[in-house]
Write an enzyme that holds these catalytic residues in place. Structure first.
Site, PDB file in Angstrom:
ATOM      1  N   LYS A  39       0.841  -1.202   0.000  1.00 46.33           N
ATOM      2  CA  LYS A  39       0.000   0.000   0.000  1.00 46.33           C
ATOM      3  C   LYS A  39       0.874   1.249   0.000  1.00 46.33           C
ATOM      4  CE  LYS A  39      -3.840  -2.445   2.150  1.00 46.33           C
ATOM      5  NZ  LYS A  39      -4.498  -2.879   3.376  1.00 46.33           N
ATOM      6  N   GLN A  82      -4.175  -1.715   9.817  1.00 43.42           N
ATOM      7  CA  GLN A  82      -4.142  -3.033   9.181  1.00 43.42           C
ATOM      8  C   GLN A  82      -4.708  -4.091  10.131  1.00 43.42           C
ATOM      9  OE1 GLN A  82      -3.117  -3.594   5.890  1.00 43.42           O
ATOM     10  NE2 GLN A  82      -4.022  -5.596   6.277  1.00 43.42           N
ATOM     11  N   ASP A 125     -10.912   3.196   4.618  1.00 39.80           N
ATOM     12  CA  ASP A 125     -11.322   1.811   4.366  1.00 39.80           C
ATOM     13  C   ASP A 125     -12.841   1.706   4.329  1.00 39.80           C
ATOM     14  OD1 ASP A 125      -9.169   0.063   3.983  1.00 39.80           O
ATOM     15  OD2 ASP A 125      -8.655   0.072   6.116  1.00 39.80           O
TER      16      ASP A 125
END
Ligand code: NAP
Length: 293
Positions: A53, A97, A120
């Site tokens: 990412k 994460q 997200d």
């Protein structure tokens, strides 16, 4: 033989669009959109995801920061870090994460991220907005699936989409997105899960079948209507170390009209849509939420 829906190539095209928009944003504001990644513990798969990412951020000219915390990190300590990132004006998106170590309640952490920086799209405010048809951010994997369909000229409107898997990060938000009364949606959606009976009889009804369960070779050729489009979200590590999707690709590609490969399908699109959301966060932060196209 099915057309292969190349997610890697599409990701490059969309990342080029994002890069151009970031250059323009920088020209106008002197700022770069910024993503703060938080990695707790030493899960090797999570380390790879976060590294990929951040590499993608570099490629498009986006700032990124990595906050690496030890496996013994307490929930209180992690909440303190998130509170700091929530008020840091250089940080437009926050990525925590998952999974987190077991002493930390994931749902508490997800809710602690400021909704405007929740790129997200996992927090309840953003999921609620999505359900109400007022999405601020589409969760990255469902957004990637929708883009694969639309940008390959595959109509969603009026078609029957059968989704296998109902997780909060893939199946459920994808169903919410594709059933919306909106451009690029308007599908009839069926969602299956581990308690559904005779899943093959349901997937065979799908014009588009999306599988996101985490079980290698789950979807077989006899579960697919000839000419259907098949999207494989699954990422399963086989004993020999290779990556496999949830679809028995070799047999389903003979029946389907189009299919995504694993790797090189949905995976690269997930990262790309994270960049997309972070750019939108930078562009809109401080203003009222607006509907995402
Ligand atoms: P998850 O949270 O474990 O959810 C799995 C879902 O599949 C659940 O709804 C479960 O049903 C359902 N399920 C499990 N076994 C089933 C079966 N035999 N028949 C029907 N339904 C079944 O998984 P996730 O996080 O959504 O991830 C799913 C897969 O996608 C994994 O392989 C993951 O690695 C992959 N993934 C890929 C990306 C990407 O970027 N490519 C992103 C995210 C996830 P219940 O609800 O009844 O338990």
């Amino acid at each position: 033989m099915a057309t292969i829906l190349d997610g890697k190539k599409l990701a490059q095209i969309i990342q080029a669009e994002i890069k151009a928009e970031i250059a323009e944003f920088h020209r106008q504001t002197g700022q770069r959109p910024g993503l703060a990644a938080v990695l707790v513990g030493d899960n090797p798969a999570s380390q790879i995801y976060v590294r990929n990412k951040r590499l993608a951020c570099d490629r498009v000219g986006m700032a990124s920061w990595l906050h690496e915390l030890p496996p013994s990190t307490t929930q209180t300590h992690l909440l303190e870090l998130i509170a700091k990132l929530n008020t840091d004006a250089q940080v437009h998106g926050i990525l925590v994460q998952l999974p987190l170590p077991k002493q930390i309640d994931e749902s508490v952490i997800v809710q602690a991220v400021a909704p405007e920086k929740d790129v997200d799209g996992f927090g309840t405010q953003n999921l609620g907005l999505l359900a109400a048809g007022l999405a601020r951010y589409y969760p990255c994997t469902p957004f990637g699936v929708q883009q694969i369909l639309l940008r390959n000229g595959i109509a969603i409107d009026g078609r029957h989409v059968v989704i296998v898997g109902r997780s909060n990060i893939v199946g459920k938000p994808l169903a919410l997105m594709l059933m919306q009364k909106a451009e690029g949606a308007n599908a009839t959606v069926t969602v299956c899960h581990s308690r559904s009976r005779d899943i093959g009889s349901l997937t065979r009804l799908g014009d588009i079948v999306v599988v996101a369960i985490g079980q290698a070779r789950f979807l077989k050729a006899d579960m697919v209507k000839p000419g259907a489009v098949v999207i494989d979200v699954g990422m399963n590590r086989l004993p020999d170390g290779k990556l496999a999707g949830d679809v028995a690709f070799d047999e389903v590609e003979k029946v389907a009209a189009a299919i995504t490969p694993v790797p090189g399908g949905v995976g690269p699109m997930t990262i790309t849509m994270l960049l997309w959301n972070t750019l939108r966060a930078a562009q809109t932060l401080g203003r009222a939420p607006r509907r995402m196209a």
